[in-house]
Design a protein around this motif. Structure first.
Motif, short mmCIF file in Angstrom:
data_model
loop_
_atom_site.label_atom_id
_atom_site.label_comp_id
_atom_site.label_asym_id
_atom_site.label_seq_id
_atom_site.Cartn_x
_atom_site.Cartn_y
_atom_site.Cartn_z
N UNK A 1 0.81 -1.01 0.11
CA UNK A 1 0.37 -0.03 -0.14
C UNK A 1 0.55 1.25 -0.02
N UNK A 2 2.07 1.07 0.61
CA UNK A 2 2.29 2.39 0.80
C UNK A 2 3.75 2.48 -0.58
N UNK A 3 4.18 1.33 -1.48
CA UNK A 3 4.75 1.87 -2.89
C UNK A 3 3.56 2.10 -3.66
N UNK A 4 2.38 1.38 -3.58
CA UNK A 4 0.74 2.37 -3.99
C UNK A 4 0.73 3.65 -3.81
N UNK A 5 0.89 4.34 -3.22
CA UNK A 5 0.72 5.44 -2.71
C UNK A 5 1.84 6.32 -2.86
N UNK A 6 2.76 6.04 -3.15
CA UNK A 6 4.85 6.49 -3.89
C UNK A 6 4.21 6.95 -4.64
N UNK A 7 4.01 5.50 -5.56
CA UNK A 7 3.12 6.27 -7.34
C UNK A 7 2.25 6.84 -7.09
N UNK A 8 1.27 6.55 -6.43
CA UNK A 8 0.00 7.46 -6.63
C UNK A 8 0.30 9.65 -6.78
N UNK A 9 0.82 9.42 -5.87
CA UNK A 9 1.55 10.60 -5.60
C UNK A 9 2.75 11.59 -6.19
N UNK A 10 4.04 10.28 -6.82
CA UNK A 10 4.78 10.65 -7.61
C UNK A 10 3.88 11.65 -8.92
N UNK A 11 2.66 10.06 -9.61
CA UNK A 11 1.81 10.57 -11.20
C UNK A 11 1.56 11.53 -10.77
N UNK A 12 0.64 12.11 -9.55
CA UNK A 12 0.33 13.71 -9.32
C UNK A 12 0.52 14.55 -9.17
N UNK A 13 1.82 14.37 -8.94
CA UNK A 13 2.55 15.85 -9.08
C UNK A 13 3.74 15.80 -10.39
N UNK A 14 3.27 14.63 -10.90
CA UNK A 14 3.91 15.23 -12.22
C UNK A 14 2.46 15.77 -13.36
N UNK A 15 1.42 15.48 -12.75
CA UNK A 15 -0.27 15.42 -14.21
C UNK A 15 -0.20 17.55 -13.16
N UNK A 16 0.22 17.96 -12.36
CA UNK A 16 0.08 19.10 -11.31
C UNK A 16 0.78 19.99 -12.07
N UNK A 17 2.24 19.34 -12.54
CA UNK A 17 3.29 20.24 -12.91
C UNK A 17 2.90 20.39 -14.54
N UNK A 18 2.60 19.95 -14.80
CA UNK A 18 1.83 19.98 -16.65
C UNK A 18 1.05 20.53 -16.24
N UNK A 19 -0.26 20.31 -15.70
CA UNK A 19 -1.26 20.50 -16.42
C UNK A 19 -1.24 22.55 -15.55
N UNK A 20 0.31 22.93 -14.61
CA UNK A 20 0.57 23.99 -14.28
C UNK A 20 1.06 24.92 -15.83
N UNK A 21 1.73 24.19 -16.08
CA UNK A 21 2.34 24.83 -17.63
C UNK A 21 0.98 24.77 -18.36
#
Length: 196
Positions: free
Chosen positions: A59-79
């Motif tokens: 569950x921790x690995x999945x949570x880390x993956x989701x946080x990383x993916x969400x960060x990348x998506x938000x980063x591009x959304x800001x662009x």
């Protein structure tokens, strides 16, 4: 793919490229510096953790993956939001050869100023939001720390591009044909002070 004809008063275009090897190394360095720098800030704000070891299961690995993916998506959304705010049509996608998500204003002349604003926006915005959260309760602070690591190392290409843009004349225009073909158009009556 070829660039369009230069606008009136501009020189023929020059190909604008990134060095993938350099950016990969710079991203690794930025990650290590972020781990140490933001880690020290987290430790300063949170103090020495109490208790034993931390369990980190599936569950921790999945949570880390989701946080990383969400960060990348938000980063591009800001662009994308900044591009749209400046009046450009925006394209989002994934470049498997990099591999990376991207945001671009394909088929449009983009000013140097607009590229600079769009380029630095995610690093500035996400850092401004996440750094104060390092003082929040530890679960929130841990997520903020991970977000800072991913965003900072992921913004290396943006910082590199901004550094390159800063060295060109202010009137320089950019044109992205596609994800692999970008061109810079410098004004014909100007010289790039300090340009390469």
């Amino acid at each position: 793919m070829t660039a369009p004809s230069p606008p009136a008063g501009y020189r023929p275009p020059e190909r604008f490229r990134y060095s993938s090897a350099f950016l990969a190394l710079a991203s690794l360095v930025a990650f290590v510096v972020s781990v140490v720098g933001f880690g020290a800030l987290l430790w300063f704000l949170q103090g020495t953790p109490e208790g034993g070891s931390v369990s980190f299961g599936f569950a921790g690995v999945v949570a880390v993956f989701l946080v990383c993916l969400a960060t990348l998506v938000v980063h591009e959304a800001i662009h994308g939001l900044v591009f749209r705010w400046l009046g450009y049509r925006v394209s989002f996608g994934f470049a498997p050869h990099v591999p990376a998500l991207y945001t671009a204003a394909f088929g449009q002349f983009v000013t140097r100023r607009d590229n600079l604003l769009t380029g630095v926006a995610p690093l500035v915005v996400i850092t401004a939001v996440a750094v104060p959260l390092l003082a929040a309760p530890l679960p929130v602070a841990s997520v903020a720390y991970l977000v800072l690591l991913v965003n900072t190392s992921g913004a290396v290409g943006d910082v590199y591009m901004s550094w390159r843009l800063w060295r060109l004349p202010p009137e320089t225009l950019f044109y992205d044909v596609d994800i692999e073909h970008s061109y810079a158009f410098e004004p014909a009556n100007d010289t790039a002070i300090g340009a390469e």
